[in-house]
Enzyme design. Structure first.
Site, PDB file in Angstrom:
ATOM      1  N   GLY A   1       0.503  -1.365   0.491  1.00 47.65           N
ATOM      2  CA  GLY A   1       0.132   0.001  -0.058  1.00 47.65           C
ATOM      3  C   GLY A   1       0.741   1.068   0.317  1.00 47.65           C
TER       4      GLY A   1
ATOM      5  N   GLU B   1       1.536   5.818   7.538  1.00 47.50           N
ATOM      6  CA  GLU B   1       3.063   6.744   6.870  1.00 47.50           C
ATOM      7  C   GLU B   1       2.777   7.464   7.921  1.00 47.50           C
ATOM      8  OE1 GLU B   1       3.772   3.167   5.621  1.00 47.50           O
ATOM      9  OE2 GLU B   1       2.423   2.604   5.017  1.00 47.50           O
TER      10      GLU B   1
END
Length: 851
Positions: A265, A300
């Site tokens: 991802g 992230e």
């Protein structure tokens, strides 16, 4: 020979020999051909005098190696390692080599965009692939600073962990000389290069610094780059994390780059995050797609502190990185963005973790990682989703304030260094005053899952005389665990369902009494784990399940519906609820499911039940019935809604009869329209692939739409459609390409896989010829591909789709026999096969229970 592997013992020995790594100076020349690039690396490091160790490098041509001013023969580079002998206290290693571009999403991936012919590169180094780009000491505890100098064709942009400087421009090439980075591990360094385009912005950090932001993609996607929404989510994330961590952003800038043919991802490269560019939506996204992307952005960003600033010493604490980022991203979504129902959406991730935890290969959250092969297979639902669910329990256990205080101290104490689980628990114990030894043992160091069920006793007047929660060890060998959860009662009151009882309590041991429930009228439904706080399998008693089945559409709270549907789904998977009964429940819930994340999960589960759990005796008619109801639901969904779009796609995916394919063809051609439905190019591909699967569209139709959508995505969809044709020759051709064509990009390969299996639910006999070749090809597939590619090929091509629906093959017997006959193959390969066999066994048990 070690090959591309690295054991924990080897890493520990190297860390003893190398007392400090100071700096990498990396010079890359990407201006040559599309196969090789020049890589020159200078590493300064300290070592125990006289000791020997090795550096890592994947290269097929060495120009020169020099250690402390002395030439080292090229033969010192063997088996992807460079032997370093008789080290001094202070050392300088210089390696000049040709490295190779990859097309598998690992190392330095190179891609040519079919939309405009432009070339792009990006790096992906986790777990061990920085060595494909520069010489390195490839393990997380040998941190250093880095300086990158990158030469590229004129006009290219280059991004790395430090801010992008102005290039030195020559006629044919531009050279970017980046400033020195902060101390970091090799796997979070990054190089992204190409004619990327995008938008810049900035924010003011909590310490007063201006942090430059950038959002970029390839040129052909720029018109679809909704940068305002992406930057808005990013800024909200910065504000949330800096406040919760109590630490300012630890790097100098923050670029987010959306790249093609990506295996994951996203990746948390420090200050230079890469995302799969499917997160740039060519057509109107659903709320679920937007929430999923926002969660990935925040996941992230959370890593910049937890994982990048402080990094695990070895990969056995990988879960600390991923579980924590998973938990914090949902925390930030729910409390820092417009996605306030994020904990409902967390159900999709939790479902992943619970599935993984019930496989025979389940492992503790804190896994035993012997080598890099172990790391690769542990990027799974336990490491991400179960770990995040358990962290949510930990927050309830120690208290939110104590949890955040402990995290702050942990990050502060170990900044720009490495740490372990013990370091984290020590800070949480200090902040909370709780001893976490027993908690850690049962939740983090033991595998498996427990099962909770209500114990209900009533008197003659219908009042509860006893309500208790019984806990069972569902997974052999796992201890009973402490849970913080809620139990609730729901009843039909004046035509509406109301919650008539609720208590939050600690559940531990075999039986926990819910004393406050004694004497109340027995509710129509008793729900253990109301609010979805606990990580456990849950059961409904017979009366409660009957009430839920009859009244699911009357539950107005999406989280309550989610818990009920998850409980029913788990019962279906375990063969305690017939698949067709589950399908009826799911179809009854769909019209009122207004949470897009839960609708996505509901449709995914419905499809799986229909594909794998329905009895062979009833399969054909059940598929047709479900597809008909999906088509009706799509036609009656609110105009222009997410539900309408998602239900049309589901109806297309499940269409089975000539009449249903005729209806889809009318939609595809535009002869029939649904009010508010945008027949965009992505939806057209979904419909066309279904029509090809049903034999009512052909190569001419595929070619026509491919010409209309001559993009990477269009070509991948066309590959899927071509593989979806119901023809033995077509299937054989697709099979050969998927398994044996090394030039095939991974994303195209996986598109072909989807098309290849398109007829499995209705004509399983079409796939019988491939079963023998699957098993005979396993060793070559594993040996001839990189880990990511091989793992996916072994998983996705396992013929579980026909299990129970063909009497000609016994996949359980074949799989077990292959494992018994190959005792020396990779344990990672054995693990994947054991999981596939377990999936088949579950399918067969559920099919037998569907009576």
């Amino acid at each position: 020979m070690p090959g591309l592997n690295l054991t924990r013992d080897e890493a520990a020995q190297r860390a003893q020999a190398i007392t400090a790594v100071h700096h990498y100076n990396i010079e890359l020349d990407l201006s040559g051909d599309d196969k090789d690039f020049r890589s020159r690396t200078t590493i300064t490091f300290d070592a125990v005098p006289g000791s020997s160790t090795f550096a890592d490098l994947v290269s097929d041509f060495i120009h020169s190696i020099e250690l402390n001013g002395e030439a080292v023969p090229a033969s010192a580079h063997a088996d992807h390692r460079i032997s370093l002998e008789n080290l001094a206290e202070n050392n300088t290693l210089v390696v000049d080599a040709n490295c190779q571009y990859m097309h598998t999403g690992e190392g330095l991936h190179r891609f040519v965009d079919p939309a405009d012919g432009k070339s792009y590169c990006y790096s992906q180094f986790e777990v061990p692939d920085a060595r494909r780009v520069y010489a390195s000491f490839e393990q997380p505890d040998l941190k250093a600073t880095f300086t990158f100098t990158v030469t590229v064709p004129a006009g290219w942009m280059v991004f790395s962990n430090a801010p992008t400087p102005e290039p030195e421009k020559n006629e044919a090439t531009w050279t970017y000389r980046f400033a020195e980075t902060e101390r970091m591990s090799t796997y979070i360094t990054a190089v992204v290069a190409g004619p990327y385009e995008g938008v810049t912005d900035s924010l003011v950090s909590s310490d007063g610094r201006t942090i430059d932001l950038g959002v970029y993609c390839r040129a052909s996607l720029l018109e679809h780059l909704d940068h305002e929404r992406i930057i808005d989510t990013t800024k909200k994330g910065f504000a949330f994390f800096e406040k919760q961590y109590g630490i300012a952003y630890p790097f100098t800038k923050y670029d987010q780059i959306f790249v093609p043919e990506y295996n994951a991802g996203a990746m948390e490269n420090a200050g230079c995050v890469t995302f799969r560019d499917q997160y740039i939506f060519r057509t109107r996204p659903t709320h679920a797609q937007l929430e999923t992307r926002a969660n990935t952005i925040l996941h992230e960003l959370a890593h910049m502190w937890f994982g990048d600033l402080v990094t695990m010493k070895w990969w056995n604490d990988l879960w600390l990185n991923e579980s924590f980022a998973e938990f914090m991203s949902h925390f930030a979504l729910a409390e820092g963005t417009e996605f306030v129902d994020a904990w409902i959406g967390f159900g999709l991730r939790k479902d992943w973790g619970m599935r993984q935890d019930q496989l025979p290969t389940t492992h503790p959250i804190k896994a035993e990682i012997r080598d890099l092969a172990d790391v690769e297979v542990n990027f799974d639902g336990i490491t991400y989703a179960k770990g995040a669910a358990v962290l949510r329990q930990l927050v309830a256990y120690v208290g939110r304030e104590a949890f955040l205080e402990g995290i702050h101290e942990y990050l502060t104490k170990h900044s720009y260094s490495n740490a372990t689980l013990a370091d984290l628990l020590a800070e949480l114990e200090k902040a909370s005053g709780r001893d976490l030894t027993a908690w850690s043992k049962v939740w983090l160091e033991e595998a498996g899952i427990t099962l909770l069920r209500p114990v209900i006793e009533t008197g003659e007047d219908g009042a509860l005389t006893r309500l208790a929660i019984a806990q069972e060890s569902f997974s052999e060998g796992s201890s009973l665990r402490p849970h913080r959860l809620a139990v609730a009662g729901y009843s039909l009151v004046d035509g509406a369902i109301e919650r008539v009882f609720h208590e939050e309590l600690d559940v531990d041991g075999e039986v926990t009494e819910v004393e406050s429930a004694a004497g109340i009228a027995r509710p129509d439904l008793i729900l253990v784990n109301d609010g979805d706080l606990a990580y456990a399998k849950v059961r409904l008693d017979e009366e409660s399940l009957a009430f839920a089945t009859a009244n699911i559409a009357s539950f107005t709270d999406p989280l309550t519906r989610s818990v009920l549907m998850s409980t029913a789904w788990d019962m279906c998977r375990d063969g305690e609820m017939p698949a067709r009964a589950y399908l009826n429940l799911a179809l009854a819930a769909l019209p009122v499911e207004d949470n897009a994340m839960m609708l996505q999960l509901a449709l995914r589960r419905l499809d799986e039940a229909l594909r794998t759990f329905v009895s062979p005796e009833y399969r054909t008619e059940t598929i047709a019935e479900v597809a008909e109801r999906l088509l009706l639901l799509a036609r009656t969904a609110a105009s222009g809604s997410d539900q309408q779009q998602m239900l049309v796609r589901a109806a297309a995916h499940n269409a089975a009869t000539p009449a249903q394919f005729d209806a889809l063809k009318l939609l595809y051609s535009g002869e029939e329209t649904l009010s508010g439905l945008d027949l965009d190019v992505d939806l057209k591909w979904e419909l066309l692939i279904a029509l090809v699967r049903g034999g009512v569209a052909d190569e001419a139709d595929i070619a026509a739409l491919e010409a209309e959508d001559d993009t990477m995505t269009g070509r991948q969809n066309a590959a899927c459609a071509r593989a979806a044709r119901s023809d033995a020759y077509v299937k054989a051709e697709a099979w050969e390409s998927i398994l044996r064509d090394p030039s095939l990009p991974n994303d195209t390969r996986w598109s072909m896989v989807a098309g290849f299996w398109a007829q499995a639910r209705v004509t399983p006999e079409l796939y019988i010829p491939f079963v023998e070749d699957y098993f005979s090809s396993l060793e070559s597939v594993w040996a001839e591909n990189t880990f990511h590619t091989a793992e996916d090929m072994v998983t996705l091509m396992f013929p579980s789709a026909i299990a129970g629906y063909s009497t000609e093959v016994d996949l359980v017997a074949l799989g077990n026999a292959w494992i018994a006959e190959h005792p020396d193959v990779s344990q990672a390969l054995i693990r994947i096969l054991r999981e596939r066999i377990s999936v088949v066994e579950r399918m067969l048990a559920a099919q037998a229970a569907d009576v």
